[in-house]
Design a protein around this motif. Sequence first.
Motif, PDB file in Angstrom:
ATOM      1  N   PRO A  96      16.476  15.225 -47.514  1.00 23.71           N
ATOM      2  CA  PRO A  96      17.142  14.197 -46.710  1.00 23.71           C
ATOM      3  C   PRO A  96      16.209  13.028 -46.361  1.00 23.71           C
ATOM      4  O   PRO A  96      16.658  11.871 -46.365  1.00 23.71           O
ATOM      5  N   ASP A  97      14.962  13.300 -46.063  1.00 23.68           N
ATOM      6  CA  ASP A  97      14.024  12.218 -45.734  1.00 23.68           C
ATOM      7  C   ASP A  97      13.861  11.232 -46.886  1.00 23.68           C
ATOM      8  O   ASP A  97      13.570  10.059 -46.671  1.00 23.68           O
ATOM      9  N   ASP A  98      14.036  11.700 -48.120  1.00 25.14           N
ATOM     10  CA  ASP A  98      13.897  10.823 -49.276  1.00 25.14           C
ATOM     11  C   ASP A  98      15.033   9.813 -49.378  1.00 25.14           C
ATOM     12  O   ASP A  98      14.922   8.824 -50.118  1.00 25.14           O
ATOM     13  N   LEU A  99      16.130  10.044 -48.656  1.00 21.51           N
ATOM     14  CA  LEU A  99      17.268   9.156 -48.717  1.00 21.51           C
ATOM     15  C   LEU A  99      17.183   8.018 -47.717  1.00 21.51           C
ATOM     16  O   LEU A  99      18.002   7.097 -47.747  1.00 21.51           O
ATOM     17  N   VAL A 100      16.201   8.069 -46.838  1.00 18.44           N
ATOM     18  CA  VAL A 100      16.061   7.075 -45.783  1.00 18.44           C
ATOM     19  C   VAL A 100      15.124   5.974 -46.233  1.00 18.44           C
ATOM     20  O   VAL A 100      14.091   6.231 -46.851  1.00 18.44           O
TER      21      VAL A 100
END
Length: 438
Positions: free
Chosen positions: A433-437
């Motif tokens: 999920p952090d990679d999508l921010v």
Amino acid sequence: MRLAAPLLLLAVAVTGCAQQPPLISTVAEKGPETSQIDLIARDYVQLTLELGEQEAGYVDAYYGPAEWAKAAKAKPRDMRELGNGIVDLMLRLDALPVSDDALVEARKRFLSAQFEAALTRHAMMQGEVFPFAKEAKGLFGVTPVFEPLRSYDAALATIAALVPGTGPLHERVEAYQERFTIAPDRLKPVFDAAIAECKTRTAKHITLPADENFKMEFVTGKSWSGYNYYQGNFQSLIQINTDLPIRISRAVDLGCHEGYPGHHVYNMLLEQRLTRERGWQEFSIYPLYSPQSLIAEGSANYGIDLAFPGEERLAFERDILYPLAGLDPATAEDYFKLQQALSKLKGARFIIAQAYLDKTITRDAALTLIQKYQLVSRKRAEQSLSFNDQYRSYVINYGLGQDMVKAWVERQGDAPIWRWKAMEKLLSEPMLPDDLVE
């Protein structure tokens, strides 16, 4: 997971223990750094299998070595030992040197996030209850922030104009939608056609394994509307719940979400590109309560609009699915407009789930709010709430996950080719999920 929650565009892959074909690469063929991370990955798989012995449904899919699953059943560690095992894996991973290979570093970050989620779920298995937002962060790597329910009142007003009449709005909408129910004897041809089109559109952009396939079943007695049980070897079992009448809009939803480019494709690409080609055994197992589920559910929901952009879905449903379902194609456009308006209410479900699970509202109050803000019958509201009882904060993966995936994919380019390439990357690399921010 790869399950479709009621009233939402969702899906699930469940435990399968198919024997995996020989890996292309092995630990012995790699350098010392990779060998160490491979050993950590192997121990992570074993620990996850043992946690699965403590909680039914914790392991959503497994297609690694059959002897590992047998060992977990034969000699599972107790909860104290499993908790210590998670911490030990964290320490071993942290001790690894930094790699020059960005993909190896991504792999380490992925494992670290999975360990954090395992630690949270381990505590929950022993009776610890976290506030909704803290639970979501611990399990899925995101902290949901919701708008107040009143922010959806404008969407309700729009829907009221589309379905005029007297009586409560949810009753009017429910009665209108019942006109678009697929008769039981027409379910299979409608779903067969929908899934086939989802596959055709996906295969134009993503190369699928030549021998991939799925089996579809209609079932009852579930809290979800659809589920993908990934079996390994590029095979899935897709189940569709018929407890409540299925409307025509659900065929494309579930065909994409559970199949193409949703859960079936996601699991196949992980198996093909990471487990088989790279020998990364951690991707042979899927713990349901982990950040992986936000990627899985978010991409499966976004995949519906990716495969059927704009008016293309309306045209396909009107020209192909409506005749198969015995419905009047002339009514398709108005129903499509209603579905678009109803999609604006999706976030309301998560607000209600948070309040209900945090016990700031009663069960009856939650059912009333679901009827008002999801515009469904009491029976559908009860099914929705039973999903929350069973899966708790997992529900955020559908709405928040979809929003995050959509934003990330569409930042990669406006043209369909670039969005499909971004989707393929998301489904086949150790993304978090952090990679999508931004």
